[in-house]
Design an enzyme around this catalytic site. Structure first.
Site, PDB file in Angstrom:
ATOM      1  N   GLU A 153      38.496  72.173  36.436  1.00 48.84           N
ATOM      2  CA  GLU A 153      39.302  73.278  36.954  1.00 48.84           C
ATOM      3  C   GLU A 153      40.781  72.940  37.103  1.00 48.84           C
ATOM      4  OE1 GLU A 153      37.941  74.962  40.625  1.00 48.84           O
ATOM      5  OE2 GLU A 153      35.835  74.932  40.056  1.00 48.84           O
ATOM      6  N   GLU A 199      40.524  74.368  33.473  1.00 45.94           N
ATOM      7  CA  GLU A 199      39.578  75.139  32.661  1.00 45.94           C
ATOM      8  C   GLU A 199      38.408  75.579  33.510  1.00 45.94           C
ATOM      9  OE1 GLU A 199      36.638  73.287  32.726  1.00 45.94           O
ATOM     10  OE2 GLU A 199      37.868  71.726  33.622  1.00 45.94           O
TER      11      GLU A 199
END
Length: 349
Positions: free
Chosen positions: A313, A170
């Site tokens: 991430e 994300e």
């Protein structure tokens, strides 16, 4: 495939494939279960995919990118412009996760589900960020379902492209605030225990973050038995899309890796919607964020890695691939006891 169709496709793991995989582990020339979680993960993947011939060579990280209106409350150290910057850096091998992807042989496919400005990644934008949850619901229920279905669509796309395994990631400034809010409600654990400093908040900033979350929960009274209600009121587009990725993976028999707290919050939302989906998830690491261990415990998962990571991430999830690779090398290449001229180990009581 919409949400209801995905839920109808989720079935228990294939027990026969798991038994065959475990029998193969027990037949090769090593002390029984001496590779621990490496063995367990490969057996689980056999159950997910329905075959003891486990393969995870074609792999992809899918970062869901979105902004969060709650940043107006001063809950972050940086502004929303960072979301767009990192989202575009994913494709230029400038972001941490995209650099790591190259090192572990993983593709990357970032998706814009709600970045506050237009970016040059795959576009499934629902809105230019969510609303400020301290003043109004973060999104409508319809938007939450749409975000979940974007995750399901992503799983379908990756299945069609031949990927064997999906890693969740994300990017979204403010998403440790929304994830703490969602996790606090779903687990019924006080906000203070679930909330950390995110990307470097001061003590004053942390207190603002906790206050914002508590105010949003008090204002909207999300229903902890209804994950879609919780996501719509105090969540984010990225978390909802990650939940959909887990549900889509389960429907399509693809293993999906949990990353850190934002990903694990999406996993918890997915498991609240469909408890069977948990069986299709693999834990990777225990995030340094306070909610990290609590979320994995709630999901019934034990992560093999303790790295004190909290970057997000998908960086934590990516570190599981070398472990899977070494485990599979032994699984596929090691001879049995007969080939070694030795007696097999026997299970002990």
């Amino acid at each position: 495939m919409n949400l209801q169709e995905a839920l109808e496709k989720i079935q228990p793991l294939n027990e026969e494939a798991m038994k065959s995989s475990q029998a193969h582990w027990d037949s090769i020339a090593h002390p029984l279960h001496s590779l621990g979680k490496l063995e367990d993960m490969i057996v689980q993947i056999a159950g997910i995919t329905g075959t003891p011939k486990v393969c995870v060579k074609k792999r992809v990280l899918i970062p869901m990118c979105a902004d969060n209106g709650v940043v107006e409350e001063g809950v972050t150290q940086t502004g929303q412009e960072i979301t767009a910057l990192v989202a575009e850096n994913f494709l230029q091998e400038k972001a941490a996760s995209s650099i790591m992807c190259k090192s572990v042989g993983c593709d990357i496919f970032p998706i814009d589900v709600g970045v506050a400005r237009d970016v040059r990644i795959f576009n499934r934008k629902i809105a230019y960020g969510t609303k400020n949850m301290t003043k109004e619901p973060a999104m409508t229920r319809e938007q939450a379902i749409r975000a979940i279905e974007i995750g399901i669509e992503a799983a379908q796309m990756m299945k069609e492209k031949g990927y064997h395994i999906l890693a969740t990631g994300e990017m979204g400034i403010g998403n440790t605030t929304t994830s703490s809010a969602v996790a606090s409600v779903l687990l019924d654990i006080p906000v203070e225990r679930m909330t950390g400093r995110g990307a470097g908040l001061s003590t004053e900033g942390l207190n603002r973050k906790i206050t914002a979350i508590k105010n949003a929960i008090a204002l909207h009274q999300p229903d902890k038995t209804d994950a879609i209600d919780v996501l719509s009121k105090v969540g984010g587009f990225d978390i909802a899309a990650i939940a959909g990725l887990f549900l889509g993976g389960a429907a399509l028999h693809i293993p999906v890796l949990i990353d850190g707290v934002i990903s694990a919050t999406g996993a918890l939302a997915a498991a609240t919607i469909c408890p069977l989906a948990k069986d299709y998830m693999l834990a990777t690491h225990v995030s340094k964020e306070p909610a990290g261990a609590l979320l994995l415990e709630a999901l019934g998962k034990e992560a093999p890695l303790y790295c004190d990571m909290c970057l997000g991430e998908g960086t934590g999830a990516l570190n599981l691939f070398p472990l899977l690779d070494t485990g599979l090398a032994v699984y596929n290449q090691m001879g049995d006891f007969g080939n070694w001229g030795m007696d097999a180990y026997q299970p002990l009581d």
